[in-house]
Design an enzyme around this catalytic site. Structure first.
Site, PDB file in Angstrom:
ATOM      1  N   HIS A  96       0.852  -1.187   0.000  1.00  0.00           N
ATOM      2  CA  HIS A  96       0.000   0.000   0.000  1.00  0.00           C
ATOM      3  C   HIS A  96       0.883   1.231   0.000  1.00  0.00           C
ATOM      4  O   HIS A  96       1.938   1.224   0.630  1.00  0.00           O
ATOM      5  CB  HIS A  96      -0.911   0.011   1.231  1.00  0.00           C
ATOM      6  CG  HIS A  96      -2.081   0.922   1.070  1.00  0.00           C
ATOM      7  ND1 HIS A  96      -2.002   2.258   1.332  1.00  0.00           N
ATOM      8  CD2 HIS A  96      -3.345   0.681   0.627  1.00  0.00           C
ATOM      9  CE1 HIS A  96      -3.178   2.802   1.064  1.00  0.00           C
ATOM     10  NE2 HIS A  96      -4.004   1.884   0.638  1.00  0.00           N
ATOM     11  N   ASP A 123      -8.048  -5.382  -0.009  1.00  0.00           N
ATOM     12  CA  ASP A 123      -8.538  -6.109  -1.169  1.00  0.00           C
ATOM     13  C   ASP A 123      -8.240  -7.590  -1.109  1.00  0.00           C
ATOM     14  O   ASP A 123      -8.875  -8.394  -1.791  1.00  0.00           O
ATOM     15  CB  ASP A 123      -7.933  -5.527  -2.449  1.00  0.00           C
ATOM     16  CG  ASP A 123      -8.474  -4.152  -2.721  1.00  0.00           C
ATOM     17  OD1 ASP A 123      -9.684  -3.974  -2.558  1.00  0.00           O
ATOM     18  OD2 ASP A 123      -7.695  -3.252  -3.063  1.00  0.00           O
TER      19      ASP A 123
HETATM   20  N1  CMC Z   1       4.255  -7.368  -5.103  1.00  0.00           N
HETATM   21  C1  CMC Z   1       5.584  -7.338  -5.255  1.00  0.00           C
HETATM   22  N2  CMC Z   1       6.365  -6.274  -5.027  1.00  0.00           N
HETATM   23  C2  CMC Z   1       5.740  -5.152  -4.616  1.00  0.00           C
HETATM   24  C3  CMC Z   1       4.349  -5.084  -4.440  1.00  0.00           C
HETATM   25  C4  CMC Z   1       3.602  -6.257  -4.692  1.00  0.00           C
HETATM   26  N3  CMC Z   1       2.273  -6.254  -4.531  1.00  0.00           N
HETATM   27  N4  CMC Z   1       3.992  -3.848  -4.032  1.00  0.00           N
HETATM   28  C5  CMC Z   1       5.126  -3.130  -3.964  1.00  0.00           C
HETATM   29  N5  CMC Z   1       6.206  -3.933  -4.309  1.00  0.00           N
HETATM   30  C6  CMC Z   1       7.628  -3.543  -4.270  1.00  0.00           C
HETATM   31  C7  CMC Z   1       8.025  -2.691  -5.447  1.00  0.00           C
HETATM   32  O1  CMC Z   1       8.497  -3.460  -6.526  1.00  0.00           O
HETATM   33  C8  CMC Z   1       9.107  -1.825  -4.839  1.00  0.00           C
HETATM   34  O2  CMC Z   1      10.297  -2.604  -4.745  1.00  0.00           O
HETATM   35  P1  CMC Z   1      11.751  -1.900  -4.900  1.00  0.00           P
HETATM   36  O3  CMC Z   1      11.836  -0.900  -3.782  1.00  0.00           O
HETATM   37  O4  CMC Z   1      12.711  -3.029  -4.798  1.00  0.00           O
HETATM   38  O5  CMC Z   1      11.740  -1.263  -6.260  1.00  0.00           O
HETATM   39  C9  CMC Z   1       8.618  -1.579  -3.410  1.00  0.00           C
HETATM   40  O6  CMC Z   1       7.800  -2.738  -3.111  1.00  0.00           O
HETATM   41  C10 CMC Z   1       7.813  -0.317  -3.230  1.00  0.00           C
HETATM   42  O7  CMC Z   1       6.745  -0.334  -4.183  1.00  0.00           O
HETATM   43  P2  CMC Z   1       6.153   0.938  -4.938  1.00  0.00           P
HETATM   44  O8  CMC Z   1       5.665   0.506  -6.291  1.00  0.00           O
HETATM   45  O9  CMC Z   1       7.123   2.074  -4.870  1.00  0.00           O
HETATM   46  O10 CMC Z   1       4.949   1.273  -3.996  1.00  0.00           O
HETATM   47  P3  CMC Z   1       3.736   2.202  -4.366  1.00  0.00           P
HETATM   48  O11 CMC Z   1       3.415   2.925  -3.131  1.00  0.00           O
HETATM   49  O12 CMC Z   1       4.006   2.996  -5.587  1.00  0.00           O
HETATM   50  O13 CMC Z   1       2.597   1.137  -4.737  1.00  0.00           O
HETATM   51  C11 CMC Z   1       0.703  -0.235  -4.654  1.00  0.00           C
HETATM   52  C12 CMC Z   1       1.524   0.828  -3.931  1.00  0.00           C
HETATM   53  C13 CMC Z   1      -0.574  -0.529  -3.841  1.00  0.00           C
HETATM   54  C14 CMC Z   1       0.268   0.281  -6.038  1.00  0.00           C
HETATM   55  C15 CMC Z   1       1.541  -1.512  -4.811  1.00  0.00           C
HETATM   56  O14 CMC Z   1       1.937  -2.003  -3.542  1.00  0.00           O
HETATM   57  C16 CMC Z   1       0.849  -2.601  -5.621  1.00  0.00           C
HETATM   58  O15 CMC Z   1       0.900  -2.582  -6.856  1.00  0.00           O
HETATM   59  N6  CMC Z   1       0.144  -3.573  -4.936  1.00  0.00           N
HETATM   60  C17 CMC Z   1      -0.628  -4.560  -5.598  1.00  0.00           C
HETATM   61  C18 CMC Z   1      -1.965  -3.966  -6.027  1.00  0.00           C
HETATM   62  C19 CMC Z   1      -2.906  -3.786  -4.861  1.00  0.00           C
HETATM   63  O16 CMC Z   1      -3.092  -4.670  -4.047  1.00  0.00           O
HETATM   64  N7  CMC Z   1      -3.549  -2.598  -4.815  1.00  0.00           N
HETATM   65  C20 CMC Z   1      -4.552  -2.282  -3.815  1.00  0.00           C
HETATM   66  C21 CMC Z   1      -4.154  -1.198  -2.888  1.00  0.00           C
HETATM   67  S1  CMC Z   1      -5.240  -1.100  -1.462  1.00  0.00           S
HETATM   68  C22 CMC Z   1      -6.758  -0.570  -2.062  1.00  0.00           C
HETATM   69  C23 CMC Z   1      -6.768   0.826  -2.555  1.00  0.00           C
HETATM   70  O17 CMC Z   1      -6.328   1.732  -1.826  1.00  0.00           O
HETATM   71  O18 CMC Z   1      -7.279   1.036  -3.656  1.00  0.00           O
END
Ligand code: CMC
Length: 437
Positions: free
Chosen positions: A314, A372
């Site tokens: 998240h 989710d």
């Molecule tokens: N699986 C694998 N790696 C992950 C994941 C994941 N689900 N989420 C984040 N990472 C890794 C990412 O690759 C990065 O690694 P590194 O630092 O080595 O490059 C690190 O964790 C930080 O990730 P980020 O992409 O910078 O984080 P963000 O804040 O931009 O993304 C997120 C947040 C929710 C989009 C992401 O965690 C994700 O894609 N999760 C899966 C989709 C999901 O479950 N979304 C629902 C969110 S909750 C409901 C809502 O609020 O709508």
């Protein structure tokens, strides 16, 4: 007039390393949470913009509605802890709280309940709108169109400067979203639309409109109605996430509320946001069995593979999502009630959760299961197909969107939102005639 309690304005000084010039910026503080540096005059005074493309360090507004402490895993609506609300309140009461700021007394609640219940029917001509869609359309595609179209049906509540009209629009959206969401489901499966029933509660009525047929009523157990209501409470608001920011930005141009909510629905649809609950179920089916979990974990860690573990991570929570904690409990209750506690999908989900929580990659990055992860499993058990999951999220989030929109419109100093950019394209060049290119 002197104020004995006047606190000196806190400031933040920033220095340009090249010129040695310094600027003193005011600090803005809320009631809780980290302070913010007010950069509103930064460009005018320094000739520099601030650069924050995904808004990880940017506060876009002041708000009295929702507070999140992502490190501690805290979520509060108007100061009330989400876990307490999920346990003691109802979605309609929470909706009143979000919209008006305080919990209602008995008379206020009765009145609100009556108003919302007695506006659940939609204009009959909206049915023609549905008929224009293909039956196999994604219900979120249908919702984007139909909710936007409400502004073509309810002209008498579009004056955003009239407080009563704003209130009527908010009531209409809250009342009619379950009806439209249920219609988007019925249309896709080819069943007749089912009219709302005023003797049922909000969640129960929604389940009735989804699962009753003219030949037979849907019998809804209190456990299922309560789980549905809880899912609505947990999804009702989440401060300035992508869809809420979209609603605010659309509304900042003075667009009507129905159009703004349609924009929010579009933003919610993506798998990084509300679409994740559908993606969780699809991922679990793709994994298929427990022995394949390690293979998918490796893919999630591989930077060259776009696969992510859906339902984990998240932007704000770097701790267990408090909503996920509540839903984990509900999930077990529902599955037990429906006699599907030995559902292989749930077993797979629990094993995935256990392994991911121990895996150094997920531990180091603080990637915990989010809301989710569990909502999809509950909704599947209740009988919803995965393509309806995000629609249910939109239904619940509508009250948060409209409360945030109302708060923004009622803010005297609000102006149209207009971010700037750092331009990286070509510099000025002369037009070249076609024959010379
Ligand atoms: N699986 C694998 N790696 C992950 C994941 C994941 N689900 N989420 C984040 N990472 C890794 C990412 O690759 C990065 O690694 P590194 O630092 O080595 O490059 C690190 O964790 C930080 O990730 P980020 O992409 O910078 O984080 P963000 O804040 O931009 O993304 C997120 C947040 C929710 C989009 C992401 O965690 C994700 O894609 N999760 C899966 C989709 C999901 O479950 N979304 C629902 C969110 S909750 C409901 C809502 O609020 O709508």
């Amino acid at each position: 007039m002197s104020d004995q309690h006047h606190q000196p304005q806190k400031t933040f000084t920033i220095t340009n390393d090249e010129t040695g010039e310094s600027w003193v910026l005011p600090v803005v503080e809320g009631t809780v949470g980290p302070p913010a540096v007010d950069v509103r005059k930064f460009y005018a005074e320094t000739g520099h913009f601030t650069f924050d493309p995904s808004f990880t360090s940017t506060g876009s507004c002041k708000s009295r509605i929702t507070f999140i402490d992502g490190d501690e895993g805290i979520l509060m609506y108007r100061g009330y802890d989400i876990k307490e609300l999920a346990e003691k309140s109802t979605f309609l009461e929470v909706s009143y709280l979000l919209l008006y700021g305080d919990l209602p007394n008995k008379a206020e609640m009765d009145d609100f309940h009556h108003t919302i219940t007695y506006h659940t029917m939609v204009h009959e001509q909206i049915i023609n709108f549905f008929r224009g869609f293909r039956r196999d359309a994604h219900p979120m595609a249908v919702m984007c169109g139909v909710v936007g179209a409400l502004s073509a049906f309810y002209h008498d509540s579009l004056d955003i400067w009239d407080p009563r009209q704003r209130e009527i629009s908010a009531h209409r959206l809250l009342s009619k979203m379950p009806t439209l969401a249920a219609m988007s489901y019925k249309y896709g499966i080819g069943q007749p639309f089912i009219y709302p029933r005023n003797d049922l509660g909000y969640a129960e009525n929604f389940l009735h409109m989804c699962f009753s047929v003219p030949a037979e009523d849907y019998k809804c157990s209190p456990t299922i109605a309560r789980a549905m209501d809880r899912i609505f409470i947990l999804h009702a608001d989440h401060e300035q996430n992508a869809s809420t920011s979209t609603v605010r930005l659309a509304g900042s141009s003075q667009a009507n509320p129905f159009a703004c909510i349609a924009a929010g629905i579009a933003s919610l649809w993506g798998p990084s946001h509300g679409g994740a609950n559908q993606a969780v179920l699809e991922m679990l089916s793709e994994i298929g069995s427990k022995d394949r979990i390690p293979e998918f974990l490796e893919r999630a860690k591989d930077k060259d593979d776009s696969f992510r573990l859906m339902g984990f991570g998240h932007r704000v929570y770097k701790n267990y999502d408090p909503r996920a904690e509540v839903l984990r409990e509900s999930c077990h209750e529902v599955l037990e009630e429906l006699g599907v506690s030995d559902d292989p999908m749930l077993e797979l989900a629990m094993e995935l959760e256990r392994i991911a929580l121990e895996d150094p990659y997920f531990v180091e990055r603080k990637l915990y299961p989010n809301v989710d992860f569990y909502s999809g499993i509950i909704l599947k058990a209740i009988g919803f197909p995965p393509n309806m999951f995000t629609v249910l999220f939109a239904l619940a989030r509508t009250i948060g969107w409209i409360s945030q929109w109302k708060e923004m419109i009622e803010e005297p100093a609000h102006r149209i939102g207009r971010p700037r950019q750092v331009y990286t394209g070509p510099t000025a060049r002369p037009y070249v005639d076609m024959g010379k290119r």
